[in-house]
Design an enzyme around this catalytic site. Structure first.
Site, short mmCIF file in Angstrom:
data_model
loop_
_atom_site.label_atom_id
_atom_site.label_comp_id
_atom_site.label_asym_id
_atom_site.label_seq_id
_atom_site.Cartn_x
_atom_site.Cartn_y
_atom_site.Cartn_z
N ASN A 58 -22.95 -5.81 -43.86
CA ASN A 58 -21.98 -6.61 -43.10
C ASN A 58 -21.49 -5.83 -41.88
O ASN A 58 -20.85 -4.80 -42.03
CB ASN A 58 -20.79 -6.96 -44.03
CG ASN A 58 -19.70 -7.73 -43.30
OD1 ASN A 58 -19.89 -8.16 -42.18
ND2 ASN A 58 -18.56 -7.91 -43.98
N TYR A 106 -21.56 -12.19 -56.44
CA TYR A 106 -22.75 -12.08 -55.60
C TYR A 106 -23.63 -13.31 -55.79
O TYR A 106 -24.23 -13.80 -54.84
CB TYR A 106 -23.52 -10.80 -55.95
CG TYR A 106 -22.81 -9.55 -55.48
CD1 TYR A 106 -22.92 -9.14 -54.16
CD2 TYR A 106 -22.00 -8.81 -56.34
CE1 TYR A 106 -22.25 -8.01 -53.71
CE2 TYR A 106 -21.34 -7.68 -55.90
CZ TYR A 106 -21.46 -7.28 -54.59
OH TYR A 106 -20.79 -6.17 -54.15
N CYS A 114 -16.17 -9.19 -47.14
CA CYS A 114 -17.16 -8.92 -48.18
C CYS A 114 -16.52 -8.20 -49.37
O CYS A 114 -17.12 -8.13 -50.44
CB CYS A 114 -18.34 -8.14 -47.62
SG CYS A 114 -17.90 -6.59 -46.84
N HIS A 115 -15.29 -7.68 -49.17
CA HIS A 115 -14.60 -7.05 -50.31
C HIS A 115 -14.19 -8.09 -51.35
O HIS A 115 -13.84 -7.74 -52.47
CB HIS A 115 -13.37 -6.27 -49.82
CG HIS A 115 -12.35 -7.12 -49.10
ND1 HIS A 115 -12.47 -7.43 -47.76
CD2 HIS A 115 -11.23 -7.75 -49.52
CE1 HIS A 115 -11.44 -8.20 -47.40
NE2 HIS A 115 -10.67 -8.42 -48.45
#
Lengths: 163, 201
Positions: free
Chosen positions: B162, B139, B170-171
């Site tokens: 998202n 992050y 985003c995973h």
């Protein structure tokens, strides 16, 4: 103020009623085209609606405009001809069940719309007023006048066929 | 109610317009440019996904847990109420996702419409879109690439919101210690996607 729901939701909810309304109002032969025209006109106008109230009545109002278009186009087609229009010839195979609707389709537009919405689709008078763009008492009058004309027609038909 | 009114009620009318009539509505609406948001639902190993696209590109991928009806209502409010089920526009997205789930695709080529996000969130998504198949960032990493290394929590929020998960991956963003962090589609699905890319957590 409620936000406008996705158009697909409105369509899914009311498409059956709109299609029945049009089938009764213009006949099965023109109902499909008229239904598509109604949906496209509704989709065009949808983002300009200021609220999500009376969406069903709004759809009926658009459908009614399209039904009037069909009736006017028919009159234009029939005008140049000297022959009498052949009643019942427009939907072979379904004529048996639509005999009464053929009488309904001959009513003045507002009475036809009122009779179909009220007597066929069970529309409450408050909604009927929105769909016909008139007051509730005026909507009741249109239903009443339409039914009276249909009864007179049925009476004439019965007496003439009895002789 | 008299005989006439009973007769009117007793008339048989079709309960639904025919399928081809409805399909005609969608087709004509697309052709006339009246569909601001087209959507389709597609099967996936993670359940039924909702895909939605504007004329610009794919704008939304939603998991069952997001509630498809709620997502469509949100799109109607934020993009346009002209939302129609028109699967043809989602054909490329469906195909590329299928290929990805079957292990035959590592990168998406379909056009995106990220107009649902702006500012820092948008930059976080741009940073995330650049993470390759099988790679991971933290992050803090994406916060830094997006222009504000200290905004780790804001980066997490942006990823949680998202609009196009899987396609903007985003995973592939994890916690600094290697922990999973959160996921818009549920941690189960984050684990599944990472597993698909060869990482087990």
């Amino acid at each position: 103020m409620t936000a406008l729901p996705p158009f697909q939701t409105v369509l899914d909810e009311h498409r059956g009623d709109v299609y029945r309304y049009l089938t009764a109002s213009v006949g099965p032969a023109d109902a499909d085209d008229c239904f598509q025209e109604t949906c496209l006109a509704a989709l065009r106008a949808y983002p300009r609606l200021r609220h999500a109230d009376h969406l069903r009545a709004w759809l009926f109002r658009i459908a009614e405009h399209k039904a009037v278009d069909v009736h006017r186009a028919r009159m234009r087609r029939e005008l140049p001809s000297d022959e009498l229009p052949e009643r019942g010839a427009e939907d072979p195979g379904r004529a048996g069940q639509s005999g009464l609707f053929e009488e309904v389709r001959l009513l003045p537009h507002k009475q036809r719309a009122a009779v179909v919405l009220r007597c066929v689709l069970d529309t409450p008078y408050s909604e009927l007023a929105h769909a016909l763009d008139c007051s509730e008492p005026a909507a009741r009058r249109s239903v009443h006048e339409g039914l009276t004309k249909l009864r007179e027609g049925a009476h004439r038909w019965m007496t003439s066929s009895a002789t | 109610m008299d005989d006439l009114e009973r007769d009117l009620k007793a008339q048989t009318l079709p309960s639904e317009p025919p399928q081809e009539t409805l399909a005609g509505v969608t087709e004509r609406a697309e052709r006339e440019g009246l569909v601001d948001v087209a959507y389709a639902t597609v099967d996936s190993p993670m359940g039924e996904l909702l895909l939605a696209a504007t004329p610009t590109g794919l704008a939304r991928v939603a998991y069952p847990v997001n509630g498809h009806d709620a997502v469509l209502a949100d799109l109607a409010r934020r993009l346009s109420p002209r939302v129609l089920e028109a699967p043809a526009r989602l054909e490329q997205a469906r195909r590329e996702l299928d290929e990805y789930f079957e292990g035959r695709r590592q990168e998406f080529e379909l056009p995106l419409d990220l107009s649902l996000t702006r500012g820092f969130s948008r930059r976080v998504l741009d940073a995330t879109a650049a993470i390759g198949f099988g790679e991971q960032l933290t992050y803090r990493d994406v916060a830094r690439v997006a222009g504000s290394e200290r905004a780790v929590r804001a980066a997490g929020n942006a990823l949680g919101a998202n609009p196009v998960p899987v396609v903007v991956p985003c995973h592939r963003v994890l916690r600094s210690g290697g922990g999973l962090g959160g996921y818009t589609g549920g941690l189960e699905n984050k684990r599944f996607l990472l597993g698909l890319e060869g990482l087990t957590i």
